[in-house]
Design a protein around this motif. Structure first.
Motif, PDB file in Angstrom:
ATOM      1  N   GLY A 331       1.716   4.321  -8.549  1.00  0.00           N
ATOM      2  CA  GLY A 331       3.120   4.223  -8.892  1.00  0.00           C
ATOM      3  C   GLY A 331       4.019   4.551  -7.712  1.00  0.00           C
ATOM      4  O   GLY A 331       3.573   5.110  -6.701  1.00  0.00           O
ATOM      5  N   ASP A 332       5.304   4.198  -7.827  1.00  0.00           N
ATOM      6  CA  ASP A 332       6.223   4.371  -6.695  1.00  0.00           C
ATOM      7  C   ASP A 332       6.851   5.754  -6.616  1.00  0.00           C
ATOM      8  O   ASP A 332       7.654   6.021  -5.727  1.00  0.00           O
ATOM      9  CB  ASP A 332       7.316   3.291  -6.724  1.00  0.00           C
ATOM     10  N   ALA A 333       6.479   6.667  -7.532  1.00  0.00           N
ATOM     11  CA  ALA A 333       6.990   8.039  -7.459  1.00  0.00           C
ATOM     12  C   ALA A 333       6.089   8.927  -6.603  1.00  0.00           C
ATOM     13  O   ALA A 333       6.432  10.074  -6.333  1.00  0.00           O
ATOM     14  CB  ALA A 333       7.131   8.637  -8.862  1.00  0.00           C
ATOM     15  N   TRP A 334       4.944   8.407  -6.200  1.00  0.00           N
ATOM     16  CA  TRP A 334       4.039   9.154  -5.316  1.00  0.00           C
ATOM     17  C   TRP A 334       4.341   8.797  -3.873  1.00  0.00           C
ATOM     18  O   TRP A 334       4.585   7.636  -3.535  1.00  0.00           O
ATOM     19  CB  TRP A 334       2.589   8.800  -5.643  1.00  0.00           C
ATOM     20  N   GLY A 335       4.308   9.793  -2.989  1.00  0.00           N
ATOM     21  CA  GLY A 335       4.434   9.523  -1.566  1.00  0.00           C
ATOM     22  C   GLY A 335       5.740   8.870  -1.172  1.00  0.00           C
ATOM     23  O   GLY A 335       6.812   9.180  -1.718  1.00  0.00           O
ATOM     24  N   LEU A 336       5.674   7.959  -0.214  1.00  0.00           N
ATOM     25  CA  LEU A 336       6.839   7.222   0.293  1.00  0.00           C
ATOM     26  C   LEU A 336       7.054   5.985  -0.566  1.00  0.00           C
ATOM     27  O   LEU A 336       6.682   4.872  -0.198  1.00  0.00           O
ATOM     28  CB  LEU A 336       6.612   6.825   1.751  1.00  0.00           C
ATOM     29  N   ASP A 337       7.593   6.185  -1.761  1.00  0.00           N
ATOM     30  CA  ASP A 337       7.798   5.079  -2.715  1.00  0.00           C
ATOM     31  C   ASP A 337       6.497   4.341  -2.980  1.00  0.00           C
ATOM     32  O   ASP A 337       6.467   3.111  -3.094  1.00  0.00           O
ATOM     33  CB  ASP A 337       8.860   4.106  -2.197  1.00  0.00           C
ATOM     34  N   GLY A 338       5.411   5.104  -3.099  1.00  0.00           N
ATOM     35  CA  GLY A 338       4.116   4.511  -3.393  1.00  0.00           C
ATOM     36  C   GLY A 338       3.266   4.236  -2.170  1.00  0.00           C
ATOM     37  O   GLY A 338       2.112   3.825  -2.300  1.00  0.00           O
ATOM     38  N   TYR A 339       3.810   4.452  -0.977  1.00  0.00           N
ATOM     39  CA  TYR A 339       3.095   4.220   0.275  1.00  0.00           C
ATOM     40  C   TYR A 339       2.781   5.545   0.963  1.00  0.00           C
ATOM     41  O   TYR A 339       3.300   6.598   0.590  1.00  0.00           O
ATOM     42  CB  TYR A 339       3.928   3.357   1.224  1.00  0.00           C
ATOM     43  N   MET A 340       1.961   5.461   1.997  1.00  0.00           N
ATOM     44  CA  MET A 340       1.628   6.606   2.824  1.00  0.00           C
ATOM     45  C   MET A 340       1.553   6.158   4.275  1.00  0.00           C
ATOM     46  O   MET A 340       1.160   5.025   4.570  1.00  0.00           O
ATOM     47  CB  MET A 340       0.267   7.188   2.422  1.00  0.00           C
ATOM     48  N   HIS A 341       1.944   7.043   5.181  1.00  0.00           N
ATOM     49  CA  HIS A 341       1.688   6.855   6.603  1.00  0.00           C
ATOM     50  C   HIS A 341       0.506   7.750   6.954  1.00  0.00           C
ATOM     51  O   HIS A 341       0.614   8.969   6.923  1.00  0.00           O
ATOM     52  CB  HIS A 341       2.915   7.232   7.426  1.00  0.00           C
ATOM     53  N   MET A 342      -0.636   7.132   7.273  1.00  0.00           N
ATOM     54  CA  MET A 342      -1.857   7.889   7.575  1.00  0.00           C
ATOM     55  C   MET A 342      -2.138   7.860   9.067  1.00  0.00           C
ATOM     56  O   MET A 342      -2.029   6.818   9.714  1.00  0.00           O
ATOM     57  CB  MET A 342      -3.050   7.313   6.809  1.00  0.00           C
ATOM     58  N   LYS A 343      -2.496   9.005   9.614  1.00  0.00           N
ATOM     59  CA  LYS A 343      -2.746   9.125  11.041  1.00  0.00           C
ATOM     60  C   LYS A 343      -3.723   8.050  11.517  1.00  0.00           C
ATOM     61  O   LYS A 343      -4.765   7.817  10.906  1.00  0.00           O
ATOM     62  CB  LYS A 343      -3.283  10.511  11.370  1.00  0.00           C
ATOM     63  N   ARG A 344      -3.375   7.421  12.631  1.00  0.00           N
ATOM     64  CA  ARG A 344      -4.150   6.297  13.166  1.00  0.00           C
ATOM     65  C   ARG A 344      -4.850   6.696  14.463  1.00  0.00           C
ATOM     66  O   ARG A 344      -4.325   7.474  15.252  1.00  0.00           O
ATOM     67  CB  ARG A 344      -3.207   5.111  13.411  1.00  0.00           C
ATOM     68  N   GLY A 345      -6.041   6.131  14.650  1.00  0.00           N
ATOM     69  CA  GLY A 345      -6.758   6.322  15.897  1.00  0.00           C
ATOM     70  C   GLY A 345      -7.855   7.360  15.861  1.00  0.00           C
ATOM     71  O   GLY A 345      -8.546   7.578  16.869  1.00  0.00           O
ATOM     72  N   VAL A 346      -8.045   8.018  14.705  1.00  0.00           N
ATOM     73  CA  VAL A 346      -9.067   9.070  14.592  1.00  0.00           C
ATOM     74  C   VAL A 346      -9.965   8.864  13.373  1.00  0.00           C
ATOM     75  O   VAL A 346     -10.684   9.767  12.973  1.00  0.00           O
ATOM     76  CB  VAL A 346      -8.400  10.471  14.519  1.00  0.00           C
ATOM     77  N   SER A 347      -9.909   7.663  12.770  1.00  0.00           N
ATOM     78  CA  SER A 347     -10.658   7.380  11.525  1.00  0.00           C
ATOM     79  C   SER A 347     -10.380   8.446  10.478  1.00  0.00           C
ATOM     80  O   SER A 347     -11.299   8.980   9.846  1.00  0.00           O
ATOM     81  CB  SER A 347     -12.164   7.271  11.794  1.00  0.00           C
ATOM     82  N   MET A 348      -9.100   8.760  10.301  1.00  0.00           N
ATOM     83  CA  MET A 348      -8.706   9.794   9.351  1.00  0.00           C
ATOM     84  C   MET A 348      -9.215   9.477   7.953  1.00  0.00           C
ATOM     85  O   MET A 348      -9.008   8.386   7.436  1.00  0.00           O
ATOM     86  CB  MET A 348      -7.178   9.929   9.342  1.00  0.00           C
ATOM     87  N   CYS A 349      -9.888  10.431   7.366  1.00  0.00           N
ATOM     88  CA  CYS A 349     -10.406  10.319   5.999  1.00  0.00           C
ATOM     89  C   CYS A 349     -11.282   9.084   5.823  1.00  0.00           C
ATOM     90  O   CYS A 349     -11.276   8.454   4.767  1.00  0.00           O
ATOM     91  CB  CYS A 349      -9.271  10.347   4.983  1.00  0.00           C
ATOM     92  N   ALA A 350     -12.011   8.729   6.872  1.00  0.00           N
ATOM     93  CA  ALA A 350     -12.972   7.620   6.882  1.00  0.00           C
ATOM     94  C   ALA A 350     -12.325   6.247   6.981  1.00  0.00           C
ATOM     95  O   ALA A 350     -13.024   5.240   6.905  1.00  0.00           O
ATOM     96  CB  ALA A 350     -13.901   7.674   5.668  1.00  0.00           C
ATOM     97  N   LEU A 351     -11.011   6.180   7.183  1.00  0.00           N
ATOM     98  CA  LEU A 351     -10.387   4.871   7.361  1.00  0.00           C
ATOM     99  C   LEU A 351     -10.903   4.246   8.662  1.00  0.00           C
ATOM    100  O   LEU A 351     -10.798   4.842   9.726  1.00  0.00           O
ATOM    101  CB  LEU A 351      -8.864   5.000   7.405  1.00  0.00           C
ATOM    102  N   GLY A 352     -11.472   3.071   8.561  1.00  0.00           N
ATOM    103  CA  GLY A 352     -12.055   2.412   9.714  1.00  0.00           C
ATOM    104  C   GLY A 352     -13.502   2.789   9.965  1.00  0.00           C
ATOM    105  O   GLY A 352     -14.148   2.220  10.838  1.00  0.00           O
ATOM    106  N   TYR A 353     -14.023   3.730   9.209  1.00  0.00           N
ATOM    107  CA  TYR A 353     -15.410   4.158   9.383  1.00  0.00           C
ATOM    108  C   TYR A 353     -16.375   3.152   8.761  1.00  0.00           C
ATOM    109  O   TYR A 353     -17.477   2.941   9.253  1.00  0.00           O
ATOM    110  CB  TYR A 353     -15.602   5.533   8.750  1.00  0.00           C
ATOM    111  N   TYR A 354     -15.927   2.533   7.645  1.00  0.00           N
ATOM    112  CA  TYR A 354     -16.725   1.515   6.969  1.00  0.00           C
ATOM    113  C   TYR A 354     -15.991   0.176   7.041  1.00  0.00           C
ATOM    114  O   TYR A 354     -14.862   0.090   7.514  1.00  0.00           O
ATOM    115  CB  TYR A 354     -16.965   1.904   5.511  1.00  0.00           C
ATOM    116  N   ASP A 355     -16.618  -0.855   6.497  1.00  0.00           N
ATOM    117  CA  ASP A 355     -16.019  -2.184   6.514  1.00  0.00           C
ATOM    118  C   ASP A 355     -14.727  -2.215   5.698  1.00  0.00           C
ATOM    119  O   ASP A 355     -14.573  -1.496   4.710  1.00  0.00           O
ATOM    120  CB  ASP A 355     -16.974  -3.223   5.920  1.00  0.00           C
ATOM    121  N   ALA A 356     -13.821  -3.077   6.128  1.00  0.00           N
ATOM    122  CA  ALA A 356     -12.628  -3.406   5.353  1.00  0.00           C
ATOM    123  C   ALA A 356     -12.672  -4.910   5.095  1.00  0.00           C
ATOM    124  O   ALA A 356     -13.436  -5.644   5.734  1.00  0.00           O
ATOM    125  CB  ALA A 356     -11.362  -3.021   6.123  1.00  0.00           C
ATOM    126  N   TYR A 357     -11.837  -5.389   4.168  1.00  0.00           N
ATOM    127  CA  TYR A 357     -11.939  -6.787   3.745  1.00  0.00           C
ATOM    128  C   TYR A 357     -10.568  -7.445   3.656  1.00  0.00           C
ATOM    129  O   TYR A 357      -9.573  -6.818   3.325  1.00  0.00           O
ATOM    130  CB  TYR A 357     -12.634  -6.872   2.370  1.00  0.00           C
TER     131      TYR A 357
END
Length: 363
Positions: A331-357
């Protein structure tokens, strides 16, 4: 002057919660919890209210302590009270996240390597140089809400499909049906799944129902609703949106954040293969549950995956923090109107660690 009324019985102040201990102005915890209940229309069984109040106050303390720590460290991330603030980490995980899917995802069949790089049609953020590349304004539908169901993997994949169809058709995005994937694809429904599996399933059908025609309905899933395809003819019973002419394929992005950036947009935000990709991350931490704004980072993150999101771009904060633009499904009441800015370049929370589609849709 009377306070502005938000909904029946709720005034603006009810939904304004202190981000720091110093902002409480001597308001006691019971009063803040009462406002929380009014703001989010929370009602509890008498035997459970004390437990939820205690959890809320613990989460409020976490918010204040983490925000103060980040401010001292010069970090932009801020936590805040939202509708999940009365849930313990265990309760939140069981209701809104998938169980840990990391072991099962190993060896999942991939749909093919990164495709050609195609000149992008003008996006809302093109021409901003290398500070921000955001595809969501032009190609994303409004943020949706998966409810108390571990169906994030479907929402993430459908969001990527919505963006790709809008991009290749050069039209406004159309909200598509998560219900179709949950009913027609061989998955665990609210028990979790894989974006790659859902993407392959949707492309094999060649069409996706619109959300208006086949809306999200968790109760129907629990009741055993059947796939709306007519097995005898293969026709589809609902208004649908086609993937376009030619063979639609699911493309996988091998692990690595640079590969994701190549698909979404180069340094000048001039080219892309697709406006969004679906990926899975570790979201099992109170900081994710209570995220409000700023660039998200969590030292306790691991390489397990229990939540899926769609990635719509990248940017750099005023303080120089590189981030990904993440669209969630809470929903849009969470975070930045439903979005998040997640730290880039360090595979934060496994982002980029596995395949994306993402979806490759020929013009």
């Amino acid at each position: 002057m009377f306070p502005m009324v938000l909904t029946f019985g709720v005034i603006a102040r009810d939904c304004e919660f202190p981000a720091f201990e110093s902002e409480r102005n001597d308001e006691d915890g019971a009063s803040i919890f009462s406002r929380f209940k009014r703001c989010y229309d929370k009602q509890y069984a008498p035997a459970l209210e004390v437990a939820h109040r205690d959890t809320f106050l613990m989460n409020l303390k976490t918010i204040h302590e983490k925000n103060s720590e980040n401010m001292l460290d010069g970090k932009s991330m801020r936590l805040g009270v939202n509708r999940f603030a009365d849930l313990s980490s265990t309760e939140f995980t069981s209701r809104y996240l998938m169980r840990n899917m990391t072991a099962e995802r190993q060896g999942y069949g991939r749909g093919g390597a990164i495709g050609r790089q195609t000149p992008a049609r003008q996006s809302a953020s093109a021409g901003t140089g290398n500070t921000t590349c955001d595809r969501s304004g032009r190609y994303a539908t409004p943020v949706k809400d998966q409810g108390s169901c571990g169906s994030c993997y479907v929402f993430a994949t459908v969001a990527a499909a919505e963006g790709s169809i809008a991009f290749w058709a050069n039209e406004s995005p159309v909200a598509l049906s998560e219900q179709q994937a949950l009913m027609c694809c061989d998955n665990k429904k609210c028990g979790g799944g894989f974006p790659g599996h859902v993407a392959d399933c949707l492309t094999s059908h060649h069409v996706v129902a619109s959300m208006d025609a086949l809306p999200y309905n968790v109760s129907a899933l629990a009741a055993g609703a059947q796939c709306p395809f007519e097995t005898s003819s293969g026709s589809f019973a609902y208004e649908r949106v086609g993937f376009g002419g030619g063979a639609v394929t699911t493309k996988y992005i091998a692990s690595g954040e640079d590969a994701i950036k190549t698909v979404i947009g180069d340094e000048q935000c001039d080219y892309m293969n697709a406006p969004a990709v679906a990926a899975c991350i570790d979201a099992s931490h109170p900081s994710f549950q209570l995220y409000k704004s700023g660039v998200y980072e969590e030292a306790a993150c691991t390489t397990k995956t229990d939540h899926c999101i769609s990635i719509w771009g990248w940017g750099k904060s005023d303080s120089g923090e590189d981030f990904w633009i993440i669209k969630n499904s809470w929903g849009d009441a969470w975070g930045l109107d439903g979005y998040m800015h997640m730290k880039r370049g360090v595979s934060m929370c496994a982002l980029g660690y596995y395949d994306a589609y993402y979806f490759d849709i020929p013009a």
